[in-house]
Structure formats: C-alpha cells, structure tokens
Motif scaffolding. Structure first.
Motif, PDB file in Angstrom:
ATOM      1  N   VAL A   1     -39.122 -20.470  79.732  1.00  0.00           N
ATOM      2  CA  VAL A   1     -37.944 -21.497  79.683  1.00  0.00           C
ATOM      3  C   VAL A   1     -36.493 -20.697  79.468  1.00  0.00           C
ATOM      4  O   VAL A   1     -36.604 -19.952  78.301  1.00  0.00           O
ATOM      5  N   LEU A   2     -35.604 -20.758  80.234  1.00  0.00           N
ATOM      6  CA  LEU A   2     -34.456 -20.337  79.960  1.00  0.00           C
ATOM      7  C   LEU A   2     -33.293 -21.399  79.820  1.00  0.00           C
ATOM      8  O   LEU A   2     -32.987 -22.115  80.845  1.00  0.00           O
ATOM      9  N   PHE A   3     -32.346 -21.452  78.816  1.00  0.00           N
ATOM     10  CA  PHE A   3     -31.443 -22.372  78.597  1.00  0.00           C
ATOM     11  C   PHE A   3     -30.011 -21.556  78.881  1.00  0.00           C
ATOM     12  O   PHE A   3     -29.935 -20.475  78.328  1.00  0.00           O
ATOM     13  N   LEU A   4     -29.147 -22.008  79.578  1.00  0.00           N
ATOM     14  CA  LEU A   4     -27.789 -21.198  79.804  1.00  0.00           C
ATOM     15  C   LEU A   4     -26.795 -22.072  79.822  1.00  0.00           C
ATOM     16  O   LEU A   4     -26.511 -23.397  80.054  1.00  0.00           O
ATOM     17  N   GLU A   5     -25.582 -21.664  79.269  1.00  0.00           N
ATOM     18  CA  GLU A   5     -24.278 -22.109  79.223  1.00  0.00           C
ATOM     19  C   GLU A   5     -23.997 -22.357  80.694  1.00  0.00           C
ATOM     20  O   GLU A   5     -24.427 -21.638  81.545  1.00  0.00           O
ATOM     21  N   SER A   6     -22.897 -23.537  81.243  1.00  0.00           N
ATOM     22  CA  SER A   6     -22.932 -23.718  82.540  1.00  0.00           C
ATOM     23  C   SER A   6     -21.291 -23.962  82.830  1.00  0.00           C
ATOM     24  O   SER A   6     -21.062 -24.984  83.384  1.00  0.00           O
ATOM     25  N   THR A   7     -20.611 -23.324  82.218  1.00  0.00           N
ATOM     26  CA  THR A   7     -19.170 -23.646  82.309  1.00  0.00           C
ATOM     27  C   THR A   7     -18.760 -23.373  83.985  1.00  0.00           C
ATOM     28  O   THR A   7     -18.087 -24.270  84.444  1.00  0.00           O
ATOM     29  N   TYR A   8     -19.428 -22.447  84.511  1.00  0.00           N
ATOM     30  CA  TYR A   8     -19.062 -22.090  85.891  1.00  0.00           C
ATOM     31  C   TYR A   8     -20.436 -22.549  86.671  1.00  0.00           C
ATOM     32  O   TYR A   8     -20.568 -21.588  87.714  1.00  0.00           O
ATOM     33  N   GLY A   9     -20.996 -23.562  86.284  1.00  0.00           N
ATOM     34  CA  GLY A   9     -22.478 -23.837  87.015  1.00  0.00           C
ATOM     35  C   GLY A   9     -22.446 -23.960  88.385  1.00  0.00           C
ATOM     36  O   GLY A   9     -23.047 -23.869  89.301  1.00  0.00           O
ATOM     37  N   ALA A  10     -21.238 -24.703  88.764  1.00  0.00           N
ATOM     38  CA  ALA A  10     -20.965 -25.057  90.343  1.00  0.00           C
ATOM     39  C   ALA A  10     -20.023 -23.880  91.202  1.00  0.00           C
ATOM     40  O   ALA A  10     -19.625 -24.084  92.002  1.00  0.00           O
ATOM     41  N   THR A  11     -20.037 -22.921  90.362  1.00  0.00           N
ATOM     42  CA  THR A  11     -18.876 -21.939  91.249  1.00  0.00           C
ATOM     43  C   THR A  11     -20.050 -20.938  91.924  1.00  0.00           C
ATOM     44  O   THR A  11     -20.839 -20.171  90.927  1.00  0.00           O
ATOM     45  N   HIS A  12     -19.715 -20.523  92.866  1.00  0.00           N
ATOM     46  CA  HIS A  12     -20.660 -19.636  93.603  1.00  0.00           C
ATOM     47  C   HIS A  12     -20.386 -18.276  93.300  1.00  0.00           C
ATOM     48  O   HIS A  12     -21.302 -17.432  93.151  1.00  0.00           O
ATOM     49  N   SER A  13     -19.117 -17.993  93.229  1.00  0.00           N
ATOM     50  CA  SER A  13     -18.555 -16.463  92.781  1.00  0.00           C
ATOM     51  C   SER A  13     -17.257 -16.659  92.351  1.00  0.00           C
ATOM     52  O   SER A  13     -16.686 -17.283  92.391  1.00  0.00           O
ATOM     53  N   HIS A  14     -16.927 -15.367  91.635  1.00  0.00           N
ATOM     54  CA  HIS A  14     -15.836 -15.216  91.236  1.00  0.00           C
ATOM     55  C   HIS A  14     -15.079 -14.071  91.768  1.00  0.00           C
ATOM     56  O   HIS A  14     -15.637 -13.256  92.241  1.00  0.00           O
ATOM     57  N   THR A  15     -13.576 -13.960  91.674  1.00  0.00           N
ATOM     58  CA  THR A  15     -12.887 -13.043  92.169  1.00  0.00           C
ATOM     59  C   THR A  15     -13.532 -11.670  91.088  1.00  0.00           C
ATOM     60  O   THR A  15     -13.578 -11.880  89.795  1.00  0.00           O
ATOM     61  N   SER A  16     -13.478 -10.441  91.517  1.00  0.00           N
ATOM     62  CA  SER A  16     -13.772  -9.578  90.830  1.00  0.00           C
ATOM     63  C   SER A  16     -12.852  -9.248  89.878  1.00  0.00           C
ATOM     64  O   SER A  16     -11.533  -9.382  89.849  1.00  0.00           O
ATOM     65  N   MET A  17     -13.422  -8.729  88.706  1.00  0.00           N
ATOM     66  CA  MET A  17     -12.436  -8.461  87.562  1.00  0.00           C
ATOM     67  C   MET A  17     -11.331  -7.585  87.803  1.00  0.00           C
ATOM     68  O   MET A  17     -10.311  -7.689  87.333  1.00  0.00           O
ATOM     69  N   SER A  18     -11.719  -6.486  88.635  1.00  0.00           N
ATOM     70  CA  SER A  18     -10.607  -5.584  89.078  1.00  0.00           C
ATOM     71  C   SER A  18      -9.581  -6.165  89.721  1.00  0.00           C
ATOM     72  O   SER A  18      -8.417  -6.092  89.444  1.00  0.00           O
ATOM     73  N   ASP A  19      -9.954  -7.121  90.792  1.00  0.00           N
ATOM     74  CA  ASP A  19      -8.807  -7.663  91.549  1.00  0.00           C
ATOM     75  C   ASP A  19      -8.092  -8.863  90.781  1.00  0.00           C
ATOM     76  O   ASP A  19      -6.910  -8.882  90.854  1.00  0.00           O
ATOM     77  N   ALA A  20      -8.769  -9.317  89.739  1.00  0.00           N
ATOM     78  CA  ALA A  20      -8.083 -10.547  88.923  1.00  0.00           C
ATOM     79  C   ALA A  20      -7.268  -9.721  88.065  1.00  0.00           C
ATOM     80  O   ALA A  20      -5.976 -10.199  87.672  1.00  0.00           O
ATOM     81  N   ARG A  21      -7.427  -8.584  87.426  1.00  0.00           N
ATOM     82  CA  ARG A  21      -6.579  -7.778  86.511  1.00  0.00           C
ATOM     83  C   ARG A  21      -5.328  -7.496  87.365  1.00  0.00           C
ATOM     84  O   ARG A  21      -4.187  -7.415  86.767  1.00  0.00           O
ATOM     85  N   THR A  22      -5.466  -6.976  88.567  1.00  0.00           N
ATOM     86  CA  THR A  22      -4.499  -6.320  89.579  1.00  0.00           C
ATOM     87  C   THR A  22      -3.305  -7.482  89.553  1.00  0.00           C
ATOM     88  O   THR A  22      -2.105  -7.368  89.586  1.00  0.00           O
ATOM     89  N   THR A  23      -4.126  -8.793  90.164  1.00  0.00           N
ATOM     90  CA  THR A  23      -3.081  -9.769  90.227  1.00  0.00           C
ATOM     91  C   THR A  23      -2.298 -10.046  89.149  1.00  0.00           C
ATOM     92  O   THR A  23      -1.415 -10.730  89.454  1.00  0.00           O
ATOM     93  N   LEU A  24      -2.973 -10.386  88.069  1.00  0.00           N
ATOM     94  CA  LEU A  24      -2.257 -10.686  86.746  1.00  0.00           C
ATOM     95  C   LEU A  24      -1.205  -9.773  86.393  1.00  0.00           C
ATOM     96  O   LEU A  24      -0.096 -10.126  86.284  1.00  0.00           O
ATOM     97  N   TRP A  25      -1.418  -8.381  86.499  1.00  0.00           N
ATOM     98  CA  TRP A  25      -0.414  -7.739  86.414  1.00  0.00           C
ATOM     99  C   TRP A  25       0.868  -7.493  87.513  1.00  0.00           C
ATOM    100  O   TRP A  25       1.838  -7.757  86.924  1.00  0.00           O
ATOM    101  N   ARG A  26       0.490  -7.837  88.487  1.00  0.00           N
ATOM    102  CA  ARG A  26       1.590  -7.922  89.651  1.00  0.00           C
ATOM    103  C   ARG A  26       2.424  -9.371  89.183  1.00  0.00           C
ATOM    104  O   ARG A  26       3.624  -9.278  89.372  1.00  0.00           O
TER     105      ARG A  26
END
Length: 243
Positions: free
Chosen positions: A21-46
């Motif tokens: 049995v595995l219990f997980l937090e599910s803040t993003y349970g309905a999210t299929h995928s995220h923007t890559s961290m590299s792209d997110a950091r670049t966007t934030l900096w810009r």
C-alpha cells in the motif's frame, strides 16, 4: 511524502521499494504534467528582468524551505547578466524563515547526499560557500528596515526583489509586503511561484487575475510597517472587533 525531484539543487529521488500500500500527497493529483523546471526558471527570470528594466519592484511570496532556495539560486546565477547600471540599482531582499532555511542549506552545501552533485562541484571548484546568494543581499530584521527598503523604492533609489514567506500570502511578511506595495508604490509586480490552496490570499489573487478582472481585491490580516500612508492609497485598514 512529497515526491519532488525537480529542484535543481537537490539530488535525484531514490526509487522507493516495493510496497503493498502506498499513500501519497496529492496537491497535483489531477495534473498530467508540469512545465520543466528549467523552462519555469527561465520564464521567471525573464519576467523578473522585464520588471526590473521598467523599474518595477518585485515581490515573490515563497515557501521558506525548498522553493525559496530554487528562486534564490536562479537569481544568484543570473543577476550578473543585467547591465551594470541596473545591477547597481537592484536590491535583493530575503526575509523571514527563508533566511534561516537558506543558512541551513549552506551548512550542508558540500554534502552530496543532501544537495546535487553539480552544486557540490560548483562550490568546491569556485570556493563560494553561499551559492544561493549573490554578493550583495539585504536581510531586514525589523519593520524599520523593511520600511526603509520600500521608501528607497518609492523614491526611485533602488528596485527591490523581495523573496519572503509565506508562499500563499497567508502569514509571515509576504502579505504585509503585498499591502505595502499596494499602498506605497505606483506600480510593482507580484509573482506566485507555488501552489495556491483554496481560501488563501494567493488563490484569491490568482483566481481574479485568471478571470481577467481589471481590479483585484483581497482581504488579509497584516500589520503595517509604518503609518505614513499616502493619501491616495488603495489600501484600507479594517480594525478588528474587540473580541
């Protein structure tokens, strides 16, 4: 547990063992995928760079542990790319628990089990012991210090980037900075860089912004840094009931 593995300063996660049995937090349970961290950091900096070029102060509400260090590493790596004139005007401000947490990160910054191999190598090769911080950083310890930062910004003497918990604008100094920005500055930018839970100030702002409302209005509990509010301030203080 929180299965992250996306922060650039942390090692890859260890695959978990088999389990019935595995219990997980599910803040993003309905999210299929995220923007890559590299792209997110670049966007934030810009976006930060664009704000600085137009002399707009920046507020980044953040979680003190983990997300704050990702943001600080992004800034530390890229602030030097600004023009000399602009770099001299920028004032990086770190407040609250983010200061304490970053200090602890620096204590273990050469311990590979805790941080990524690339960061360990960078520290050992460069000799820098505080990679999450640029050479010049402001860490206010009193409301008078915070008020002076905002007064410098209002006069145009500096352009602050303020990194402060909490990440959802529900506590700490970030909701106080939000109110002060609205009350004292003609224009500024606020960047939400983490999940905003229901019924938080951060979610209120996010929802109203996404609904393309021309005016955003929120109510938060915050104590002002000072009492010298401009007459045309958009901030209204509501005194709590005696109880």
């Amino acid at each position: 547990g929180d299965l992250g593995g996306r922060a650039p300063h942390l090692p890859d996660i260890t695959p978990p063992p088999e389990a019935d049995v595995l219990f997980l937090e599910s803040t993003y349970g309905a999210t299929h995928s995220h923007t890559s961290m590299s792209d997110a950091r670049t966007t934030l900096w810009r976006d930060i760079e664009r704000a600085l070029q137009t002399r707009k102060p920046v507020l980044i509400p953040t979680f003190a542990v983990g997300r704050a260090q990702t943001i600080l590493l992004t800034l530390s790596e890229r602030l030097h790319t600004l023009s000399t004139d602009l770099r001299d005007r920028v004032e990086l401000v770190i407040d609250g628990m983010a200061v304490d947490a970053t200090t602890i990160y620096h204590e273990y910054v050469t311990d590979e089990p805790y941080v990524s191999e690339s960061l360990v190598n960078r520290v050992e090769e460069s000799g820098m012991t505080e990679p999450f911080l640029p050479e010049v950083v402001t860490t206010p310890t009193s409301d008078q210090d915070r008020l002076e930062i905002l007064r410098r910004a209002a006069r145009g003497d500096s352009v602050p980037i303020i990194v402060s918990p909490s990440g959802m604008l529900t506590g700490g100094n970030s909701p106080r900075y939000l109110a002060e920005f609205a009350g004292r500055l003609q224009s500024a930018m606020v960047f939400l860089t983490g999940y905003q839970a229901q019924n938080t100030v951060g979610r209120q702002l996010q929802s109203q912004y996404e609904a393309d409302q021309e005016t955003l209005t929120v109510t938060t509990t915050a104590t002002p840094f000072g009492t010298d509010w401009p007459d045309n301030s958009d901030v209204r203080w509501i005194q709590p009931e005696p109880t």
